[in-house]
Design a protein around this motif. Structure first.
Motif, PDB file in Angstrom:
ATOM      1  N   PRO A  57      88.089  -4.646  89.686  1.00  0.00           N
ATOM      2  CA  PRO A  57      87.576  -4.010  90.913  1.00  0.00           C
ATOM      3  C   PRO A  57      86.777  -4.976  91.784  1.00  0.00           C
ATOM      4  CG  PRO A  57      86.368  -3.231  88.990  1.00  0.00           C
ATOM      5  CD  PRO A  57      87.549  -3.990  88.476  1.00  0.00           C
ATOM      6  N   GLN A  60      89.365  -6.917  93.749  1.00  0.00           N
ATOM      7  CA  GLN A  60      89.945  -6.035  94.763  1.00  0.00           C
ATOM      8  C   GLN A  60      88.972  -5.840  95.923  1.00  0.00           C
ATOM      9  OE1 GLN A  60      90.506  -2.012  93.467  1.00  0.00           O
ATOM     10  NE2 GLN A  60      92.091  -1.579  94.993  1.00  0.00           N
ATOM     11  N   ILE A  90      86.173   2.959  94.634  1.00  0.00           N
ATOM     12  CA  ILE A  90      86.157   3.386  93.238  1.00  0.00           C
ATOM     13  C   ILE A  90      86.675   4.823  93.101  1.00  0.00           C
ATOM     14  CG2 ILE A  90      84.273   1.821  92.648  1.00  0.00           C
ATOM     15  CD1 ILE A  90      82.408   4.240  92.558  1.00  0.00           C
ATOM     16  N   ASN A  93      90.366   4.305  93.158  1.00  0.00           N
ATOM     17  CA  ASN A  93      90.758   3.659  91.901  1.00  0.00           C
ATOM     18  C   ASN A  93      90.805   4.656  90.755  1.00  0.00           C
ATOM     19  OD1 ASN A  93      91.027   1.197  93.122  1.00  0.00           O
ATOM     20  ND2 ASN A  93      89.111   0.343  92.351  1.00  0.00           N
ATOM     21  N   GLU A  97      94.343   5.330  88.803  1.00  0.00           N
ATOM     22  CA  GLU A  97      94.530   5.079  87.375  1.00  0.00           C
ATOM     23  C   GLU A  97      94.763   6.368  86.607  1.00  0.00           C
ATOM     24  OE1 GLU A  97      92.344   2.915  83.568  1.00  0.00           O
ATOM     25  OE2 GLU A  97      91.508   2.686  85.580  1.00  0.00           O
ATOM     26  N   GLN A 138      82.492   0.618  87.003  1.00  0.00           N
ATOM     27  CA  GLN A 138      82.485   0.427  88.453  1.00  0.00           C
ATOM     28  C   GLN A 138      81.323   1.201  89.082  1.00  0.00           C
ATOM     29  OE1 GLN A 138      86.458   0.973  90.199  1.00  0.00           O
ATOM     30  NE2 GLN A 138      87.292   0.890  88.125  1.00  0.00           N
ATOM     31  N   THR A 201      95.654   5.384  99.394  1.00  0.00           N
ATOM     32  CA  THR A 201      94.676   4.375  99.805  1.00  0.00           C
ATOM     33  C   THR A 201      94.509   4.330 101.323  1.00  0.00           C
ATOM     34  OG1 THR A 201      95.221   3.019  97.868  1.00  0.00           O
ATOM     35  CG2 THR A 201      94.087   1.923  99.695  1.00  0.00           C
TER      36      THR A 201
END
Length: 289
Positions: A57, A60, A90, A93, A97, A138, A201
């Motif tokens: 992260p 990224q 986050i 993310n 995931e 994160q 995103t």
């Protein structure tokens, strides 16, 4: 002649019969084993191990900040843009995931699905929980940075963060059940999920401000944009982590609380649909794997 009485079968269940998500709570021991397996094997054999949960992260964030914040100048007009960017990142993310893991969870556990009976919902649920465990480092990084920037936690802010997490996790489980069931028979589902994650995103205010959308589209399209559960979740993370560190250069979206509840309701509806599709298709899992 002895009188025969019917056997009491109240304590028995029909083999192969599942009550859906409710069984995930009944099989807590198996759920813990699957979560343990997912967390221990994620970085098995790697040199850095769990450090990758911080490195990936961070890399990224660095790329996004340099490209969108520094070179394209999207950080202008947004105080503490790094915190704004990372708090939204986050959230996406976690969704990416969790959704991706849940979609692959049945196929990744082919041996168990084919050999023994256990509630199949355990696999996508455990996959989402494993994603949440890897999401926590994160959050830890973000909290430290926010405290340095003058973040003052409040009950409303913490409630916003929790609600944002709830929306993301609920949506990920619902979509994971839906696409995880379809992925057993049609492996193209994984490619479709990658496209969905790409759109997730860019259709959420992670790399840009929500005002940029409001200025370009009609009011009814903007309302649809705000009703997107991921948009609500990202803005809730902004409200919880970023907003108190700014001077109000970028206001919160209008009616954020109402649209957040709408986003949660949509996530619950998707969860119900995902469970229905999963239940309908799970009887063919073993033969299709």
């Amino acid at each position: 002649m002895s009188q025969k009485f019917p056997a009491d079968l109240s304590e028995f269940t029909v083999p192969g019969h599942s009550r859906g998500l409710i069984d995930a709570l009944s099989y807590r021991y198996l759920l813990r084993l699957l979560i343990r397996k997912g967390t221990l094997t994620r970085y098995h054999g790697s040199v850095l191990g769990w450090v990758w949960s911080y490195v990936k992260p961070a890399a990224q964030f660095l790329v996004f900040y340099l490209v969108f914040g520094f070179f394209l100048g999207l950080n202008k007009g947004i105080d503490n843009f790094p915190i704004y960017l990372f708090s939204g990142m986050i959230a996406i993310n976690l969704f990416g995931e969790a959704f991706g893991n849940a979609t692959r969870s049945i196929v990744d556990n082919t041996a168990l699905v084919q050999k023994i009976y256990l509630p199949r919902e355990l696999f996508p649920i455990s996959a989402v929980i494993v994603a949440f465990v890897h999401f926590l480092p994160q959050v830890l990084i973000l909290v430290v940075v926010c405290l340095i920037a003058g973040w003052v936690p409040s009950l409303i802010g913490i409630a916003s963060i929790i609600l944002g997490m709830l929306i993301v996790v609920t949506l990920a489980i619902g979509l994971g059940l839906f696409f995880g069931a379809i992925n057993v028979a049609f492996r193209d589902a994984q490619n479709l999920v990658e496209l969905i994650l790409l759109f997730a995103t860019w259709t959420s205010p992670v790399l840009y401000a929500w005002t940029m959308v409001a200025d370009k589209v009609s009011p009814w399209v903007f309302n649809l944009y705000l009703a997107n559960p991921l948009t609500s979740a990202v803005e809730l993370f902004h409200a919880g982590f970023w907003f108190s560190t700014t001077s109000g250069s970028l206001p919160q979206p209008p009616h954020l609380a109402a649209f957040s509840l709408i986003g949660l309701l949509i996530s619950l509806i998707i969860l119900a649909i995902g469970q229905l599709v999963f239940k309908r298709l799970e009887g063919h899992f073993a033969q299709n794997l």
